[in-house]
Motif scaffolding. Structure first.
Motif, short mmCIF file in Angstrom:
data_model
loop_
_atom_site.label_atom_id
_atom_site.label_comp_id
_atom_site.label_asym_id
_atom_site.label_seq_id
_atom_site.Cartn_x
_atom_site.Cartn_y
_atom_site.Cartn_z
N ARG A 1 0.81 -1.22 0.00
CA ARG A 1 0.00 0.00 0.00
C ARG A 1 0.85 1.27 0.00
N GLU A 2 1.87 1.32 0.81
CA GLU A 2 2.71 2.52 0.89
C GLU A 2 3.43 2.78 -0.43
N SER A 3 3.89 1.74 -1.09
CA SER A 3 4.55 1.90 -2.39
C SER A 3 3.57 2.44 -3.42
N ARG A 4 2.35 1.91 -3.43
CA ARG A 4 1.32 2.41 -4.35
C ARG A 4 1.02 3.88 -4.08
N ARG A 5 0.97 4.24 -2.82
CA ARG A 5 0.70 5.63 -2.46
C ARG A 5 1.80 6.55 -2.97
N ILE B 1 3.96 6.03 -5.45
CA ILE B 1 3.93 6.08 -6.92
C ILE B 1 2.78 6.96 -7.38
N GLY B 2 1.63 6.84 -6.75
CA GLY B 2 0.49 7.68 -7.09
C GLY B 2 0.78 9.16 -6.89
N THR B 3 1.49 9.48 -5.82
CA THR B 3 1.88 10.87 -5.55
C THR B 3 2.82 11.37 -6.64
N ASP B 4 3.77 10.52 -7.06
CA ASP B 4 4.70 10.91 -8.12
C ASP B 4 3.97 11.13 -9.45
N ILE B 5 3.02 10.27 -9.77
CA ILE B 5 2.26 10.44 -11.00
C ILE B 5 1.47 11.74 -10.96
N LYS B 6 0.85 12.01 -9.84
CA LYS B 6 0.08 13.25 -9.69
C LYS B 6 0.98 14.47 -9.86
N THR B 7 2.17 14.43 -9.27
CA THR B 7 3.11 15.54 -9.39
C THR B 7 3.52 15.74 -10.85
N ALA B 8 3.83 14.65 -11.54
CA ALA B 8 4.23 14.74 -12.94
C ALA B 8 3.10 15.32 -13.80
N ARG B 9 1.89 14.94 -13.52
CA ARG B 9 0.74 15.45 -14.29
C ARG B 9 0.60 16.95 -14.14
N GLN B 10 0.92 17.47 -12.97
CA GLN B 10 0.70 18.88 -12.69
C GLN B 10 1.90 19.76 -13.02
N ARG B 11 3.08 19.19 -13.15
CA ARG B 11 4.28 20.01 -13.35
C ARG B 11 4.78 20.04 -14.78
N LYS B 12 4.21 19.29 -15.68
CA LYS B 12 4.70 19.23 -17.05
C LYS B 12 4.76 20.62 -17.67
#
Length: 51
Positions: free
Chosen positions: A31-35, A37-48
């Motif tokens: 669960r913590e690893s998924r969390r 990775i999800g945070t990293d994906i969200k950051t990438a989506r918003q910072r492009k």
């Protein structure tokens, strides 16, 4: 905190049979690893746009 606009759309690879191997792999992680990775994906989506 103000949320940033979504700039990048994230799509998982899907086989011709409809399987999503990356999503399946993520589901098997702790669960913590998924969390994290999800945070990293969200950051990438918003910072492009800033690159």
């Amino acid at each position: 905190m103000e949320s940033l606009p979504v700039i990048l759309t994230v799509k998982f690879y899907r086989t011709n049979m409809g399987n999503e191997p990356v999503r399946d792999w993520l589901a098997e992680l702790p669960r913590e690893s998924r969390r994290l990775i999800g945070t990293d994906i969200k950051t990438a989506r918003q910072r492009k746009a800033r690159l």
